[in-house]
Write a protein that holds these residues in place. Sequence first.
Motif, mmCIF file in Angstrom:
data_model
loop_
_atom_site.group_PDB
_atom_site.id
_atom_site.type_symbol
_atom_site.label_atom_id
_atom_site.label_comp_id
_atom_site.label_asym_id
_atom_site.label_seq_id
_atom_site.Cartn_x
_atom_site.Cartn_y
_atom_site.Cartn_z
ATOM 1 N N ALA A 163 0.838 -1.201 0.000
ATOM 2 C CA ALA A 163 0.000 0.000 0.000
ATOM 3 C C ALA A 163 0.874 1.253 0.000
ATOM 4 O O ALA A 163 0.595 2.225 -0.706
ATOM 5 C CB ALA A 163 -0.934 0.002 1.204
ATOM 6 N N SER A 164 1.956 1.220 0.761
ATOM 7 C CA SER A 164 2.873 2.352 0.820
ATOM 8 C C SER A 164 3.515 2.596 -0.549
ATOM 9 O O SER A 164 3.609 3.744 -1.002
ATOM 10 C CB SER A 164 3.945 2.090 1.872
ATOM 11 N N LYS A 165 3.931 1.528 -1.225
ATOM 12 C CA LYS A 165 4.525 1.670 -2.555
ATOM 13 C C LYS A 165 3.536 2.251 -3.543
ATOM 14 O O LYS A 165 3.867 3.108 -4.361
ATOM 15 C CB LYS A 165 5.019 0.304 -3.066
ATOM 16 N N ASP A 168 3.161 5.897 -2.868
ATOM 17 C CA ASP A 168 4.333 6.620 -3.354
ATOM 18 C C ASP A 168 4.251 6.843 -4.858
ATOM 19 O O ASP A 168 4.557 7.929 -5.359
ATOM 20 C CB ASP A 168 5.620 5.856 -3.011
ATOM 21 N N LYS A 169 3.851 5.805 -5.592
ATOM 22 C CA LYS A 169 3.722 5.918 -7.058
ATOM 23 C C LYS A 169 2.632 6.941 -7.422
ATOM 24 O O LYS A 169 2.792 7.699 -8.375
ATOM 25 C CB LYS A 169 3.352 4.563 -7.669
ATOM 26 N N LEU A 170 1.567 6.943 -6.656
ATOM 27 C CA LEU A 170 0.455 7.844 -6.929
ATOM 28 C C LEU A 170 0.870 9.303 -6.789
ATOM 29 O O LEU A 170 0.458 10.157 -7.567
ATOM 30 C CB LEU A 170 -0.704 7.522 -5.981
ATOM 31 N N PHE A 171 1.699 9.602 -5.786
ATOM 32 C CA PHE A 171 2.061 10.990 -5.505
ATOM 33 C C PHE A 171 3.386 11.401 -6.126
ATOM 34 O O PHE A 171 3.851 12.518 -5.928
ATOM 35 C CB PHE A 171 2.079 11.247 -3.996
#
Length: 172
Positions: A163-165, A168-171
């Motif tokens: 979920a963290s990855k 990170d990709k989203l932002f």
Amino acid sequence: MPDSKRISQNERLRQDRLTFYKEDVDQIDKLLAEFLRLSGAKCALLIDKEGHLVTKCGELRTIDIDTISALVAGSFAATKEMARLLGEDEFTAMFHQGERDNIQLSLVGDRTLLTILFDDRTTVGMVRLYAGETAKKLAEIYTKVVQRPEGDSGLGDKYGSEASKTLDKLFD
């Protein structure tokens, strides 16, 4: 603050705050459906003491769920104060009888209110009998929820890092 006191405060907060996951709600819904089948009641709502709906089962017609949830919680809070004035810790059940419809409220596990809507297709005795049994089974589910290891969401070990990855990709 000593570690033992901090631990007991942390444990108290954890027990006061129940987090239900899909499998918990599925189990609860199954219990409520069985309750409705046995009792002949129209609808069962499980509402936390703050007035938030946990889950619902049965005929809802045009009932405003958010409003009834808040009113049920407020009614139970007021009744708790009446009980205290009479020397009781609290009353664990309430019954409201109307011309057509009735409501039975039962405290479950000191956390939620089992709210049952029923009419003359059943009796208050049937509702109370099966509500008591259902409340015991719900309390068993709550015990398992509280005893679930902290951080165990049932989503798998990699969920948090994945979920963290993704975030990170989203932002980026």
